[in-house]
Structures are given as C-alpha cells and as structure tokens.
Design an enzyme around this catalytic site. Structure first.
Site, short mmCIF file in Angstrom:
data_model
loop_
_atom_site.label_atom_id
_atom_site.label_comp_id
_atom_site.label_asym_id
_atom_site.label_seq_id
_atom_site.Cartn_x
_atom_site.Cartn_y
_atom_site.Cartn_z
CG LEU A 151 -1.62 -1.20 1.01
CD1 LEU A 151 -2.54 -1.02 2.82
CD2 LEU A 151 -2.50 -1.02 0.39
CG ASP A 152 0.28 4.54 -3.09
OD1 ASP A 152 1.23 3.97 -3.38
OD2 ASP A 152 -0.52 4.72 -3.75
NE ARG A 153 6.02 8.30 5.20
CZ ARG A 153 6.74 8.25 5.15
NH1 ARG A 153 7.79 8.48 4.28
NH2 ARG A 153 7.75 9.28 6.81
#
Length: 342
Positions: free
Chosen positions: A141-143
C-alpha cells in the site's frame, strides 16, 4: 534460491514484464540483468527479456542469495486482524512505509513486524525478498494509504500468495473520498497506466508501450454537496491506480495533492461542532483506505475475508460532510457502505 513457474494460459506478455508481476521485490531492471546474465531459463533455454511467453512454458529463475543482515526491530502500533504460523493480516496505519527504501532505512512496516514477532507472537517474515529489505512482502500500500494487508511468514506461503495476486484471484475493495460528484454513479474504468512522462515519482494514463492494463470499478456510496464517498474494487494492482483513475476522471481524492486533490480545512467540508482543529486539514493525506481483502489461505486453501475499520481522520471528514447534506446510494455489486463510519 531457484523458483519455478509454469504458465497455465497464453498471456501475450514479455518475459521481463511477467517476472516483474511474479517477483515484486525485484525491479524490472534488476530482472532484466538476471535474464541477461543467464539466471533465467524458459523451457531450459536462455531467453531474451523480450521473449513472449505462451501456455505451457516452464520458467526457472535463479535468485541471488540474501545477505546475512537482519531487519532492525522497531515498535510501531498496528492492529492484527489475523495471524497464524504462515501469514499475518493487519491494518496498516497511514504514514507508515511498507518496507525500507532509499532514504528510509527504518520506521517501516517491515521493522514493525520484526518487533511484533520478537515480542508478541513468534515466527518471522518469509526470507523471500530479504536481499532487497522486503522480506515477506507480497503486495504493498502507498505510504499514506491505510488499511488491510497480508504478509507471508515462510517461503511457501510467500510464493503462493504472490501467485494469487499475479493471477488476480484476490478480492480488493477500498473506501475513497473524492472531490465532485462522479457521473455515472458507478462505472468500470479500463485505462492503462504507466510512469509519468515528466515526473519520476508519479503515474499517468499511458496509451503507448509503457502503459500496463489497469481496471478499477468505482461505486458511489454517499454523495455530499461537493464530495463523494466511493467504494473502489481493484481488478489489477498498478502503482497509484485508484488515485490516477479517479483524478483522470476529474475527481481526485480528498487530500491527494500529487494528483490534484485538496487538503481541505474543516470549514470547507461542512458545519461543526466537533473536536476538529479548524486550522488543520481534516485529512492530511490521500483519503484512501484498503477496507476489504479476500484471499485463499496459502497452505489450507481456505477462503478468507478480512475487513479493516476506517481510521479516525476519514471518519471525522465523513461526519463533517454529512452535516452539509448526504444522499445514500446502494449501487449493484457494492460490498461496502457508509455504515462503516457510523
């Protein structure tokens, strides 16, 4: 380590692109080097990176041995949704990188999992990907995206989970808050994505050889005065896929300033009173939460479904928006609803 793959169907895909999907902890450039150096075989022959794969092809990939260094254990809070000796499923907080990267050697989910195993549950992450500081990581997942993730605790579980993601047999549904009111209220977006031609860290719609197939289905759950709560079902898993698809349609995510969204103050979303700081954005990141994940257990084959409750920043935004007026929709095929914020 040697890993083997056998194609069950024609993919009409280059060898390097296929391996990029199947071995996510190595870059496409790194895999091209392995192919060039003879560390990849197709049907026991040395191929080129551009070799097109066909049904029945047998691949052998000789991966470099991992170094002996350990991932430093660091305590970070996260909710465990499920854990056994083979996998761990968790609710990743927003702001936490999944694995170490250039400029971020600590403070990641991998570091947090190392601490969790040492101090709370036992076991360890799969060694697959350890040479690139990504042990056990089968998807990302993106940060600044929160929500449900699964990680592998041994090599067999790792490769079987990677196969599920590559063959798109997993189910992934997200909650997102967008600017504007998408029309129609539900639609399938089939638009290829690839690297942005000018900005290295961004993705963009690409209708050339760099574009990869990307399919999303959005369904409107709640409409507010100038914003929308949508469920997004991912059929593929490209970098920034939801963010780019909705932005391309003219409805960037709330808080997503990379793709045209705004970090709105409370007054811009709706009336109070509440506990929000009127001088700070309600959602100080892209308003995106991985809510549901469906997989088959990599060892038993049992179907499994996991749900991660929305975090407080998104709940606060929904409460504000509802005070300014809310229309609830029940689109066909939706599995999520605004009741998750009640």
């Amino acid at each position: 380590m040697v890993v083997h793959f056998k194609l069950r169907r024609d993919l009409d895909k280059r060898l390097d692109r296929y391996l990029t999907d199947r071995i996510p902890f190595l870059s496409r450039t790194g895999l091209q080097h392995l192919i060039r150096d003879g560390a990849v075989l197709v049907n026991d022959r040395t191929p080129k990176a551009s070799t097109k794969l066909r049904q029945g092809d047998r691949l052998s990939v000789f991966l470099p041995a991992p170094p002996s260094s350990d991932i430093p254990a660091e305590q970070h809070d996260f909710d465990v949704l499920h854990e056994d000796e083979y996998i761990i499923v968790l609710n990743k907080p927003a702001g936490l990188l999944v694995h170490p990267a250039k400029g971020h050697q600590s403070g990641t989910l991998v570091n947090a999992l190392a601490w969790h195993f040492q101090n709370r549950s036992g076991g360890e992450l799969s060694k697959v990907g350890q040479d690139h500081a990504r042990p056990g990581i089968v998807h990302r997942l993106d940060r600044h995206t929160s929500g449900v993730m699964v990680a592998a605790k041994n090599e067999t579980a790792h490769w079987r989970l990677v196969k599920q993601f590559e063959e798109r047999t997993v189910g992934k549904r997200y909650l997102a808050m967008s600017h504007g009111l998408p029309e129609p209220a539900a639609e399938l977006i089939d638009t290829p994505l690839g690297p942005h031609p000018r900005q290295r860290l961004l993705q963009a719609v690409r209708h050339d050889e760099l574009g990869k197939p990307a399919v999303s289905i959005y369904r409107t759950l709640e409409q507010y005065e100038e914003h929308t709560l949508v469920e997004v079902e991912l059929k593929t898993g490209r970098t920034h896929q939801i963010r780019v698809h909705l932005s391309h349609r003219g409805h960037p995510l709330l808080g997503d300033d990379l793709y045209g969204g705004k970090r709105s103050l409370p007054a811009a979303l709706g009336p109070g009173p509440d506990e929000l700081d009127l001088a700070k954005p309600v959602v100080d990141r892209q308003a995106l939460h991985a809510t549901h994940l469906r997989i088959h257990h990599p060892i038993s084959g049992e179907p499994m479904s996991f749900a991660a409750s929305p975090p407080e920043d998104l709940c606060g935004a929904v409460r504000r928006l509802r005070r300014g007026g809310c229309t609830t929709l029940s689109p066909a095929g939706a599995e999520l609803s605004g009741r998750l914020f009640d």
